[in-house]
Design a protein around this motif. Structure first.
Motif, mmCIF file in Angstrom:
data_model
loop_
_atom_site.group_PDB
_atom_site.id
_atom_site.type_symbol
_atom_site.label_atom_id
_atom_site.label_comp_id
_atom_site.label_asym_id
_atom_site.label_seq_id
_atom_site.Cartn_x
_atom_site.Cartn_y
_atom_site.Cartn_z
ATOM 1 N N TYR A 1 5.821 9.533 7.339
ATOM 2 C CA TYR A 1 5.495 9.810 5.944
ATOM 3 C C TYR A 1 6.371 10.966 5.456
ATOM 4 O O TYR A 1 7.016 11.660 6.242
ATOM 5 C CB TYR A 1 4.012 10.164 5.788
ATOM 6 C CG TYR A 1 3.088 9.000 6.092
ATOM 7 C CD1 TYR A 1 3.124 7.836 5.329
ATOM 8 C CD2 TYR A 1 2.193 9.062 7.157
ATOM 9 C CE1 TYR A 1 2.292 6.771 5.617
ATOM 10 C CE2 TYR A 1 1.353 7.997 7.438
ATOM 11 C CZ TYR A 1 1.411 6.856 6.671
ATOM 12 O OH TYR A 1 0.589 5.791 6.950
ATOM 13 N N GLU A 2 6.366 11.212 4.156
ATOM 14 C CA GLU A 2 7.176 12.270 3.566
ATOM 15 C C GLU A 2 6.595 13.639 3.891
ATOM 16 O O GLU A 2 5.398 13.794 4.115
ATOM 17 C CB GLU A 2 7.206 12.128 2.026
ATOM 18 C CG GLU A 2 7.786 10.841 1.540
ATOM 19 C CD GLU A 2 6.869 9.648 1.774
ATOM 20 O OE1 GLU A 2 5.635 9.813 1.721
ATOM 21 O OE2 GLU A 2 7.395 8.569 2.061
ATOM 22 N N THR B 1 -3.271 3.963 -1.604
ATOM 23 C CA THR B 1 -4.286 4.089 -0.550
ATOM 24 C C THR B 1 -4.519 5.546 -0.164
ATOM 25 O O THR B 1 -5.488 5.860 0.504
ATOM 26 C CB THR B 1 -3.900 3.296 0.716
ATOM 27 O OG1 THR B 1 -2.648 3.776 1.177
ATOM 28 C CG2 THR B 1 -3.799 1.811 0.436
ATOM 29 N N ASN B 2 -3.599 6.414 -0.574
ATOM 30 C CA ASN B 2 -3.742 7.852 -0.267
ATOM 31 C C ASN B 2 -2.916 8.671 -1.244
ATOM 32 O O ASN B 2 -1.903 8.193 -1.739
ATOM 33 C CB ASN B 2 -3.266 8.136 1.175
ATOM 34 C CG ASN B 2 -1.813 7.728 1.392
ATOM 35 O OD1 ASN B 2 -1.501 6.565 1.552
ATOM 36 N ND2 ASN B 2 -0.930 8.702 1.356
ATOM 37 N N ALA C 1 -0.074 11.135 -1.895
ATOM 38 C CA ALA C 1 1.100 11.471 -1.081
ATOM 39 C C ALA C 1 0.957 12.897 -0.531
ATOM 40 O O ALA C 1 0.205 13.718 -1.076
ATOM 41 C CB ALA C 1 2.362 11.339 -1.921
ATOM 42 N N VAL D 1 5.044 6.495 -3.582
ATOM 43 C CA VAL D 1 5.977 6.541 -2.456
ATOM 44 C C VAL D 1 5.541 5.557 -1.379
ATOM 45 O O VAL D 1 4.368 5.465 -1.047
ATOM 46 C CB VAL D 1 6.112 7.956 -1.841
ATOM 47 C CG1 VAL D 1 6.884 8.865 -2.779
ATOM 48 C CG2 VAL D 1 4.753 8.567 -1.504
ATOM 49 N N GLY D 2 6.522 4.842 -0.844
ATOM 50 C CA GLY D 2 6.212 3.845 0.170
ATOM 51 C C GLY D 2 7.432 3.483 0.986
ATOM 52 O O GLY D 2 8.489 4.119 0.880
ATOM 53 N N MET D 3 7.275 2.459 1.804
ATOM 54 C CA MET D 3 8.330 2.091 2.760
ATOM 55 C C MET D 3 8.741 0.628 2.629
ATOM 56 O O MET D 3 9.218 0.028 3.591
ATOM 57 C CB MET D 3 7.831 2.341 4.192
ATOM 58 C CG MET D 3 7.356 3.760 4.433
ATOM 59 S SD MET D 3 6.740 3.960 6.102
ATOM 60 C CE MET D 3 5.886 5.553 5.940
ATOM 61 N N GLY E 1 0.872 -1.171 0.000
ATOM 62 C CA GLY E 1 0.000 0.000 0.000
ATOM 63 C C GLY E 1 0.904 1.214 0.000
ATOM 64 O O GLY E 1 1.960 1.188 0.626
ATOM 65 N N CYS E 2 0.551 2.261 -0.715
ATOM 66 C CA CYS E 2 1.488 3.374 -0.852
ATOM 67 C C CYS E 2 0.763 4.686 -1.097
ATOM 68 O O CYS E 2 -0.459 4.725 -1.245
ATOM 69 C CB CYS E 2 2.463 3.091 -1.990
ATOM 70 S SG CYS E 2 1.700 3.248 -3.606
ATOM 71 N N GLY E 3 1.545 5.761 -1.149
ATOM 72 C CA GLY E 3 1.012 7.064 -1.508
ATOM 73 C C GLY E 3 1.177 7.287 -3.004
ATOM 74 O O GLY E 3 2.158 6.842 -3.607
HETATM 75 I I1 8IG Z 1 -0.490 3.021 2.965
HETATM 76 O O1 8IG Z 1 2.022 8.231 1.517
HETATM 77 C C1 8IG Z 1 1.048 4.278 2.674
HETATM 78 N N1 8IG Z 1 2.302 3.927 2.881
HETATM 79 N N2 8IG Z 1 6.180 6.524 2.443
HETATM 80 N N3 8IG Z 1 4.072 7.394 1.970
HETATM 81 C C2 8IG Z 1 4.861 6.359 2.375
HETATM 82 N N4 8IG Z 1 4.379 5.160 2.710
HETATM 83 C C3 8IG Z 1 3.040 5.009 2.622
HETATM 84 C C4 8IG Z 1 2.171 6.017 2.227
HETATM 85 C C5 8IG Z 1 2.726 7.284 1.874
HETATM 86 N N5 8IG Z 1 0.920 5.535 2.257
#
Ligand code: 8IG
Length: 284
Positions: free
Chosen positions: A204-205, A246-247, A249, A221-223, A136-138
């Motif tokens: 988060y960033e 999921t969102n 950034a 962007v993610g981790m 899941g990421c931005g």
């Molecule tokens: I879910 O917006 C998720 N994981 N770095 N940035 C980063 N990791 C995330 C984000 C995000 N949303």
């Protein structure tokens, strides 16, 4: 041979002891998995990130479920809502098997990079040829609302580390298999793709960092994921990477999204993402 015997026979040592060979720990983990699942090998492995938890059920019948803590080198899930188990799943009625990791170790947990990629090395050790890395990421594009799955086309690793040790020079061209991306688009022609940027986290960033990610060529962007993908290439696995946005950034959306809306978007996408991935895995 009992599980205990399997673990003892290999006695792989502590993953973070520099004297330990991480590949030996992976082989010990694979021996326990083979013993506990009754499957001498698995064909494909999946790592389920945020929003992808429904995938395993949609791939096929779960034939065995193992607590991570029973397998050498694995620890329990650190993120709430992630499942600290791995499952051996029948891929439809193909006779093939998937090993599905319900959670991953993130770099920000501080357990070391060997722990981060241990699942990937274990996947290779159980015989998998393919690994599916999800997260899941931005999102950096406004045309990707929360709940949009995006294929990873390439990555930028901003963790300042590598899972490889010593003079291990590995080519990363086409790391995210063009063949598997094509196959994914055959299943869902609407799938977009983008460059995934891994930050260290766990914060988060800032909006400025998100703009930096955009200017250096990032779309997501993610981790997670990039260190695992590098380790996967090193052991010869073909990699499919899929992100669930999921969102937006930080700073990307003018209307700030409520946490409730993000959760809702994730839940609404879960079924679609699960189906998508299950169909892809069935065609691998
Ligand atoms: I879910 O917006 C998720 N994981 N770095 N940035 C980063 N990791 C995330 C984000 C995000 N949303």
């Amino acid at each position: 041979m009992s599980t205990d015997d399997a673990a003892r026979t290999h006695s792989p040592g502590d993953l973070n002891d520099p004297a330990t060979d991480p590949m030996e720990v992976a082989r010990a983990a694979a021996a326990v998995i083979a013993e506990r699942t009754g499957a001498p090998s698995h064909d494909v492995a999946l790592v389920l990130g945020s929003g992808w938890g429904e995938t395993a059920d949609r791939i096929g019948e779960t034939l065995a479920e193992i607590d991570n803590t029973d397998v050498p080198g694995f620890a329990k899930a650190a993120v709430a809502g992630h499942s600290g188990t791995m499952r051996s799943v029948a891929i439809g009625d193909t006779g093939r098997r998937a090993l599905v990791f319900g959670t991953r170790t993130h770099f920000y947990e501080g357990r070391g990079v060997r722990a981060v990629v241990h699942g990937v090395r274990t996947a290779a050790a159980v015989g998998a040829r393919t690994i599916v890395l999800t997260n899941g990421c931005g999102g950096l594009k406004e045309e990707w609302p929360p709940g949009t799955p995006v294929l990873i086309s390439d990555h930028i690793n901003l963790t300042a580390t590598s899972p490889l040790e010593g003079a291990t020079f590995v080519d990363l061209t086409d790391l995210y298999s063009p063949r598997l991306r094509d196959l994914a688009r055959q299943v869902d022609p609407g799938l977009d793709e983008g460059v995934y940027v891994q930050f260290r986290g766990p914060h988060y960033e800032t909006p400025a960092e998100v703009q930096m990610a955009k200017r250096i060529g990032g779309d997501l962007v993610g981790m997670s994921t990039t260190l695992e993908a590098i380790a996967a290439r090193h052991v010869g696995l073909e990699v499919l990477g899929i992100s669930l946005v999921t969102n937006p950034a930080a700073g990307i959306s003018t209307t700030p999204l409520s946490h409730a809306e993000v959760i809702e978007a994730g839940q609404a996408a879960a079924a679609r993402c699960g189906d998508l991935l299950a169909t892809i895995v069935g065609r691998l």
